[in-house]
Structures are given as structure tokens and as C-alpha cells.
Design an enzyme around this catalytic site. Structure first.
Site, PDB file in Angstrom:
ATOM      1  N   HIS A 144      -9.111  -1.296  -8.208  1.00  0.00           N
ATOM      2  CA  HIS A 144      -8.922  -0.134  -7.346  1.00  0.00           C
ATOM      3  C   HIS A 144      -7.948   0.844  -7.767  1.00  0.00           C
ATOM      4  O   HIS A 144      -7.914   2.006  -7.991  1.00  0.00           O
ATOM      5  CB  HIS A 144      -8.451  -0.275  -6.153  1.00  0.00           C
ATOM      6  CG  HIS A 144      -8.094   0.720  -4.991  1.00  0.00           C
ATOM      7  ND1 HIS A 144      -8.982   1.455  -4.396  1.00  0.00           N
ATOM      8  CD2 HIS A 144      -6.908   1.255  -4.532  1.00  0.00           C
ATOM      9  CE1 HIS A 144      -8.439   2.363  -3.604  1.00  0.00           C
ATOM     10  NE2 HIS A 144      -7.128   2.171  -3.673  1.00  0.00           N
ATOM     11  N   ASP A 177       0.705  -1.314  -0.030  1.00  0.00           N
ATOM     12  CA  ASP A 177      -0.077  -0.260   0.040  1.00  0.00           C
ATOM     13  C   ASP A 177       0.833   1.177   0.152  1.00  0.00           C
ATOM     14  O   ASP A 177       1.650   1.487   1.054  1.00  0.00           O
ATOM     15  CB  ASP A 177      -0.795  -0.193   0.999  1.00  0.00           C
ATOM     16  CG  ASP A 177      -2.186   0.904   1.257  1.00  0.00           C
ATOM     17  OD1 ASP A 177      -1.936   1.804   0.392  1.00  0.00           O
ATOM     18  OD2 ASP A 177      -3.051   1.015   2.113  1.00  0.00           O
TER      19      ASP A 177
END
Length: 414
Positions: A321, A226
Site C-alpha cells: 500500500h 495510519d
């Protein structure tokens, strides 16, 4: 015991054996236990790591804690001014907070120190301060509230707890040692007594410094890497997208500052972990093991949103995403994500109360987070596995550049 054993220290098994043989009285009374603890700590002249010695300067054009590498431990805290506190009291509080933060980030004990972290170094401690929309009305500074500090619009799927949202004042604390972080938190809370009270507090963590063989992008609690696509401070347009520049008039106090969007995002981990890995990868648009985009390459390879697979379908699905969040899908909208994971136990249904303390930095939240979140809320397949439970936005002024200065002085003093 041989000398070589003594110099190497003791193993965990030997430690437990000594502790067991000492008995309860020995452990409570010191003696053997104290000796074991001293030997477990190792020779005083040989530091185990340089992590504790790392200091991040408090003074500068920008506040620390924005472009600083994410630390292992973090606290996000919002305060509300007490009813009788106005502009003078807020200014005095910011002076106290800045003075204490400057000392602690340099590894010095602040005034009235409680000695929680007395034997620790600065451990990359940063303390960052911001102001919420409600702060300006309570201090008579409505005419100096920046236009960019807009009220956060509602988004589809939000389930916000207002008691854990917003706030007059905001403090972000980060450190590579949990005791150093808690020490800073306690010092600032005590300094606020009589002027501001805690509205909400959230505690988070990242991977500990030195836990991997080389610096790596942090993984979140879904196991995904991330932060790969974050803008880099070396990018030519980084400052223009993340920091406020050239502010004048009533907003001049924001020159060198930024805007922080804070969201507590609970991850539906039980639901997520039932997906096979290949489905998880298609939801995100990246390989889970390496972080490489499904269009090919390595973690740092730019995602090719036009790439197709052997069957002619998009390599990165249309609702993945990284596709929906990409600047190319949002008119170039950019923000710097600098978040912490959290785990607050379990809910009544047994599901983990865990997820992401999302913090995004940008020069204009309407053109940054808000634009991207509108797109995500409408077409991101990851949204099925997330619950946005709190939300806040803060104007974070530039840093205190002068050693005698404090954060927010140009706003709070004529």
C-alpha cells in the site's frame, strides 16, 4: 471512613457496593445515588484534565477542522436543500450555522441552546462547511461552480450506495468529547429545519486525548498506524498542495479553501485478521508494532522504495500500500488524510460493519485523490480487504475572517 479515603474519592467496588445497598428505590429517587455521583465526579475545584478547556478559533483564513489535530469523535453529515430553498435561503442558513458554530467552538451556548453540553468546555470542537456540485444548480450559481469540483469518476471495485453519497451541503464536526460533538450536530440540524434536510450521516471516532503516554499517530481498525506519511503543515509546499491560493473571478470565493473527498470504506476485518502479522505487514509495507517502513528505520523514516532484502527482492513489495500510494509513485500527488474510524454493528452475515470514514484534503482533487485512487484500485494489495461503499466531494471555502462574516458569504452574496 477516614478523611484520607474521603479526599481520594471511592473505588469502583465501593461504588457498586453502595449502589447495591441503596436498592432500586434509592437509585431512582436520588439520595445516596446523588451523593455517590457527586463524590465520583471529584472536588469541583480540581479539574481532571485540560482537554475540555481547549478551544479552536472559528474565524481565520482557512476553516478549522482541516489542519486541526484529529479529535476523538466526529460526525460527517450531508444535507440537501428542500425544494423551495434557493440562494437567499441557503445564505440565511450559512449565517445561522456560522453564528452557532462560532459560539460553540468558543464554549458559549448558541442561540436557542438545548443545553446538552451546558457543563462542558469547547473540547477542541471544530465545525467545517462545504458545498457539493448539486448545490450550485439549485441556487442558480452554476457559473460559479469551481472547475476543480469535478464529478467523481468510477473506480474498479466501487460498490457505492448513492443514498449515502454526494449532497448539496456538507458539515464535518469534530470534538474531544462525544456529548459536545452530538450537541453541535443537533444544534446545526435544528438550524437547518425548513431549508435543508439530512441526506446522510456518518459517525466516527479516534483514540481519546490522553489515552497514550505521549502523542502518537492514530491506529485504524486493522491495527495499523495510519497517517505517518501525511504532509506536514511546516512543509514549504504544504499550503500550495492543500489549500486553494490566488483564486480569481467567479472562483475567488474559494481562495483559502480546499476540496474534501469523503469515502466510507468498510474493512473486511474477519478476512484481514486471518492473515499472519508478517503478511499484513507486507500488504501495508510497514511494521505493525512500530509503523516503521519495511525498508528500515523508525515510523518517521522515509520509505526507501529501492531497498532490497538479503534475497534481493524488494524490501517493500511492489504491491504494498505505501509503495502504490506514495507521492513518488503518483507524480507527486499529495493529499492530507484526516479520517475517523467507524463501527456500525454487524452485517447480516455476522461480519463487522466497520472501517474508515476517509476524508482527504487537497487543492485539486483531480491531482490529489483521484490520481492516487486510480493507482490504488489497479495495483494495491490492500484493496482486497476493503469495500468503498459511499463517495462524495465538496468545495470547502476559506474561513470567515471577520467576526461579523459567515462561511460562504463571498459566494452567496453579490
Amino acid at each position: 471512613m477516614k478523611n484520607s479515603d474521603a479526599t481520594r474519592g471511592i473505588t469502583r467496588r465501593r461504588l457498586l457496593g453502595v449502589a447495591g445497598g441503596a436498592g432500586a428505590a434509592g437509585l431512582l429517587g436520588g439520595g445516596v445515588a446523588d451523593a455517590v455521583a457527586r463524590r465520583w465526579a471529584g472536588p469541583a475545584e480540581t479539574p481532571l484534565t485540560a482537554t475540555g478547556a481547549t478551544a479552536v478559533p472559528f474565524h481565520g483564513r482557512h476553516q478549522a477542522g482541516i489542519t486541526t489535530p484529529p479529535q476523538a469523535w466526529g460526525h460527517l453529515v450531508a444535507f440537501d436543500l428542500v425544494p423551495d430553498a434557493g440562494r437567499p435561503e441557503a445564505a440565511a442558513l450559512m449565517r445561522r450555522w456560522s453564528r452557532a458554530a462560532e459560539a460553540m467552538t468558543a464554549g458559549r451556548p448558541p442561540e436557542g441552546d438545548n443545553q446538552i453540553a451546558l457543563d462542558a468546555g469547547p473540547c477542541s470542537l471544530t465545525v467545517t462547511f462545504g458545498f457539493g456540485r448539486t448545490f450550485f444548480g439549485k441556487t442558480g450559481l452554476e457559473d460559479r461552480m469551481p472547475e476543480a469540483l469535478v464529478e467523481m469518476p468510477p473506480f474498479p471495485g466501487d460498490d457505492l450506495d448513492r443514498s449515502r453519497s454526494d449532497g448539496d451541503l456538507w458539515v464535518q464536526i469534530g470534538a474531544d468529547d462525544p456529548l459536545v460533538a452530538v450537541h453541535a450536530l443537533r444544534v446545526l440540524q435544528r438550524a437547518a429545519s425548513g431549508t435543508a434536510a439530512v441526506r446522510w450521516q456518518m459517525n466516527g471516532f479516534n483514540r481519546a486525548r490522553g489515552a497514550t503516554e505521549r502523542p502518537r499517530t492514530v491506529r485504524n481498525l486493522m491495527g495499523q498506524i495510519d497517517g505517518t506519511a501525511n504532509p506536514d503543515p511546516s512543509d514549504p509546499d504544504f499550503d500550495a498542495k492543500i489549500f486553494v491560493g490566488g483564486a480569481t473571478g467567479g472562483e475567488a470565493w474559494m481562495d483559502g479553501g480546499s476540496y474534501a473527498v469523503v469515502r466510507r470504506i468498510r474493512m473486511l476485518l474477519d478476512h484481514w485478521e486471518r492473515l499472519p502479522v508478517d503478511r499484513q505487514e507486507r500488504v501495508i509495507g510497514r511494521r505493525k508494532d512500530t509503523g516503521a517502513p519495511l525498508s528500515g528505520g523508525t515510523e518517521t523514516t522515509p520509505a526507501d522504495l529501492t531497498a532490497t532484502g538479503p534475497d534481493g527482492t524488494l524490501a517493500i513489495p511492489g504491491d504494498a500500500h505505501i509503495r502504490v500510494a506514495a507521492p513518488a509513485s503518483n507524480g507527486g500527488a499529495t493529499m492530507l488524510r484526516r479520517s475517523f474510524s467507524y463501527h456500525d454493528g454487524h452485517r447480516d452475515d455476522g461480519a463487522p460493519d466497520a472501517g474508515l470514514l476517509f476524508v482527504a484534503w487537497q487543492a485539486d482533487p483531480t491531482e490529489g485523490f483521484i490520481k492516487v485512487q486510480r493507482k490504488l484500485a489497479g495495483g494495491d494489495s490492500l484493496s482486497r480487504f476493503l469495500k468503498h461503499e459511499s463517495s462524495a466531494m465538496f468545495a470547502v471555502p476559506g474561513g470567515a475572517e471577520d467576526p461579523d462574516d459567515y462561511v460562504g458569504r463571498s459566494l452567496l452574496e453579490p
